[in-house]
Design a protein around this motif. Sequence first.
Motif, PDB file in Angstrom:
ATOM      1  N   TRP A  59       0.835  -1.201   0.000  1.00  0.00           N
ATOM      2  CA  TRP A  59       0.000   0.000   0.000  1.00  0.00           C
ATOM      3  C   TRP A  59       0.867   1.248   0.000  1.00  0.00           C
ATOM      4  O   TRP A  59       1.897   1.295   0.670  1.00  0.00           O
ATOM      5  CB  TRP A  59      -0.860   0.074   1.264  1.00  0.00           C
ATOM      6  CG  TRP A  59      -1.947  -0.923   1.372  1.00  0.00           C
ATOM      7  CD1 TRP A  59      -1.921  -2.064   2.111  1.00  0.00           C
ATOM      8  CD2 TRP A  59      -3.237  -0.868   0.767  1.00  0.00           C
ATOM      9  NE1 TRP A  59      -3.116  -2.723   1.994  1.00  0.00           N
ATOM     10  CE2 TRP A  59      -3.940  -2.010   1.172  1.00  0.00           C
ATOM     11  CE3 TRP A  59      -3.858   0.043  -0.088  1.00  0.00           C
ATOM     12  CZ2 TRP A  59      -5.238  -2.267   0.751  1.00  0.00           C
ATOM     13  CZ3 TRP A  59      -5.152  -0.216  -0.504  1.00  0.00           C
ATOM     14  CH2 TRP A  59      -5.824  -1.352  -0.090  1.00  0.00           C
ATOM     15  N   SER A  60       0.426   2.277  -0.700  1.00  0.00           N
ATOM     16  CA  SER A  60       1.041   3.593  -0.525  1.00  0.00           C
ATOM     17  C   SER A  60       0.664   4.075   0.877  1.00  0.00           C
ATOM     18  O   SER A  60      -0.367   3.664   1.424  1.00  0.00           O
ATOM     19  CB  SER A  60       0.558   4.576  -1.589  1.00  0.00           C
ATOM     20  OG  SER A  60      -0.829   4.792  -1.501  1.00  0.00           O
ATOM     21  N   ARG A  65      -3.031   3.989  -3.390  1.00  0.00           N
ATOM     22  CA  ARG A  65      -2.489   3.157  -4.462  1.00  0.00           C
ATOM     23  C   ARG A  65      -1.772   1.935  -3.905  1.00  0.00           C
ATOM     24  O   ARG A  65      -1.410   1.889  -2.735  1.00  0.00           O
ATOM     25  CB  ARG A  65      -1.541   3.972  -5.337  1.00  0.00           C
ATOM     26  CG  ARG A  65      -2.259   5.113  -6.029  1.00  0.00           C
ATOM     27  CD  ARG A  65      -1.437   5.835  -7.040  1.00  0.00           C
ATOM     28  NE  ARG A  65      -0.285   6.477  -6.431  1.00  0.00           N
ATOM     29  CZ  ARG A  65       0.749   6.938  -7.112  1.00  0.00           C
ATOM     30  NH1 ARG A  65       0.794   6.826  -8.409  1.00  0.00           N
ATOM     31  NH2 ARG A  65       1.752   7.519  -6.489  1.00  0.00           N
ATOM     32  N   VAL A  83       1.707  -0.236 -10.689  1.00  0.00           N
ATOM     33  CA  VAL A  83       0.969   0.483  -9.659  1.00  0.00           C
ATOM     34  C   VAL A  83      -0.496   0.553 -10.089  1.00  0.00           C
ATOM     35  O   VAL A  83      -0.801   0.531 -11.284  1.00  0.00           O
ATOM     36  CB  VAL A  83       1.575   1.892  -9.413  1.00  0.00           C
ATOM     37  CG1 VAL A  83       1.352   2.816 -10.580  1.00  0.00           C
ATOM     38  CG2 VAL A  83       1.070   2.493  -8.127  1.00  0.00           C
ATOM     39  N   MET A  84      -1.405   0.590  -9.114  1.00  0.00           N
ATOM     40  CA  MET A  84      -2.837   0.715  -9.387  1.00  0.00           C
ATOM     41  C   MET A  84      -3.497   1.479  -8.254  1.00  0.00           C
ATOM     42  O   MET A  84      -2.923   1.635  -7.175  1.00  0.00           O
ATOM     43  CB  MET A  84      -3.489  -0.653  -9.548  1.00  0.00           C
ATOM     44  CG  MET A  84      -3.512  -1.501  -8.291  1.00  0.00           C
ATOM     45  SD  MET A  84      -4.288  -3.096  -8.605  1.00  0.00           S
ATOM     46  CE  MET A  84      -3.376  -4.156  -7.480  1.00  0.00           C
ATOM     47  N   ASN A  85      -4.696   1.945  -8.516  1.00  0.00           N
ATOM     48  CA  ASN A  85      -5.507   2.559  -7.465  1.00  0.00           C
ATOM     49  C   ASN A  85      -5.938   1.474  -6.489  1.00  0.00           C
ATOM     50  O   ASN A  85      -5.951   0.283  -6.821  1.00  0.00           O
ATOM     51  CB  ASN A  85      -6.719   3.258  -8.068  1.00  0.00           C
ATOM     52  CG  ASN A  85      -6.315   4.411  -8.966  1.00  0.00           C
ATOM     53  OD1 ASN A  85      -5.343   5.106  -8.696  1.00  0.00           O
ATOM     54  ND2 ASN A  85      -7.052   4.605 -10.044  1.00  0.00           N
ATOM     55  N   ALA A  86      -6.326   1.852  -5.285  1.00  0.00           N
ATOM     56  CA  ALA A  86      -6.680   0.904  -4.231  1.00  0.00           C
ATOM     57  C   ALA A  86      -7.834  -0.011  -4.622  1.00  0.00           C
ATOM     58  O   ALA A  86      -7.951  -1.114  -4.099  1.00  0.00           O
ATOM     59  CB  ALA A  86      -7.014   1.648  -2.940  1.00  0.00           C
ATOM     60  N   GLN A  91      -4.440   0.512 -13.579  1.00  0.00           N
ATOM     61  CA  GLN A  91      -3.201  -0.277 -13.555  1.00  0.00           C
ATOM     62  C   GLN A  91      -2.222   0.252 -14.593  1.00  0.00           C
ATOM     63  O   GLN A  91      -2.581   0.462 -15.750  1.00  0.00           O
ATOM     64  CB  GLN A  91      -3.513  -1.753 -13.778  1.00  0.00           C
ATOM     65  CG  GLN A  91      -4.354  -2.325 -12.658  1.00  0.00           C
ATOM     66  CD  GLN A  91      -4.615  -3.808 -12.803  1.00  0.00           C
ATOM     67  OE1 GLN A  91      -4.049  -4.492 -13.645  1.00  0.00           O
ATOM     68  NE2 GLN A  91      -5.493  -4.322 -11.958  1.00  0.00           N
ATOM     69  N   TRP A 103       6.809   1.083  -0.823  1.00  0.00           N
ATOM     70  CA  TRP A 103       6.658   2.527  -0.629  1.00  0.00           C
ATOM     71  C   TRP A 103       7.377   2.954   0.643  1.00  0.00           C
ATOM     72  O   TRP A 103       7.251   2.300   1.670  1.00  0.00           O
ATOM     73  CB  TRP A 103       5.193   2.891  -0.429  1.00  0.00           C
ATOM     74  CG  TRP A 103       4.303   2.667  -1.588  1.00  0.00           C
ATOM     75  CD1 TRP A 103       3.526   1.565  -1.810  1.00  0.00           C
ATOM     76  CD2 TRP A 103       4.034   3.562  -2.667  1.00  0.00           C
ATOM     77  NE1 TRP A 103       2.805   1.730  -2.953  1.00  0.00           N
ATOM     78  CE2 TRP A 103       3.098   2.947  -3.508  1.00  0.00           C
ATOM     79  CE3 TRP A 103       4.504   4.825  -2.991  1.00  0.00           C
ATOM     80  CZ2 TRP A 103       2.612   3.548  -4.657  1.00  0.00           C
ATOM     81  CZ3 TRP A 103       4.019   5.430  -4.141  1.00  0.00           C
ATOM     82  CH2 TRP A 103       3.090   4.794  -4.961  1.00  0.00           C
ATOM     83  N   ASP A 128       5.901   7.859 -10.090  1.00  0.00           N
ATOM     84  CA  ASP A 128       5.384   7.744 -11.462  1.00  0.00           C
ATOM     85  C   ASP A 128       6.307   6.923 -12.359  1.00  0.00           C
ATOM     86  O   ASP A 128       6.067   6.795 -13.556  1.00  0.00           O
ATOM     87  CB  ASP A 128       5.152   9.126 -12.071  1.00  0.00           C
ATOM     88  CG  ASP A 128       6.437   9.929 -12.257  1.00  0.00           C
ATOM     89  OD1 ASP A 128       7.545   9.423 -11.951  1.00  0.00           O
ATOM     90  OD2 ASP A 128       6.326  11.079 -12.714  1.00  0.00           O
TER      91      ASP A 128
END
Length: 154
Positions: A59-60, A65, A83-86, A91, A103, A128
């Motif tokens: 997890w971020s 993310r 990386v992807m959103n929670a 993706q 992270w 990024d």
Amino acid sequence: LQPGTQPAPARGAEHVVDGKITFDARHDCCDEEIFSMNADGSGLVQLTDNDSNDDGADWSPDGARIVWAHTPDDTQNNIDIWVMNADGSGQQRLTAQGAQPGWPPDGQTIAFMSERGGNPEIYTMNADGSGQRNLTRTRGGKESGLVWSPAKKP
């Protein structure tokens, strides 16, 4: 989860956000996917769904993310960092030739392992995927088990 799945060993919970857990589970001999759920076992959501191995999710720090390692073929020679959103949306591949992403407490960069020069080395990059930098440059050594130290409390 389906009967017979084999969960991977848990990583440290240094980035637990709102009691959510992320983990990977194997559906058959060769396919691992990323899941999330609440700490009480409710709210199970499959976040990735492909014919490749997805593992090592982290997890971020803000919980927005998730970074993970994606192996697009059946070997361990071609691992990418994604990386992807929670919720599993958005993706995006950040880099090729990387594994064990994590992270830091500030959420601005991601550390990962890579064998780009023949030896496993520790790298960092911006969240990024830009600004990739080799930190170790060890000759004949082998770095592994990358874990960030927790943020210090004020």
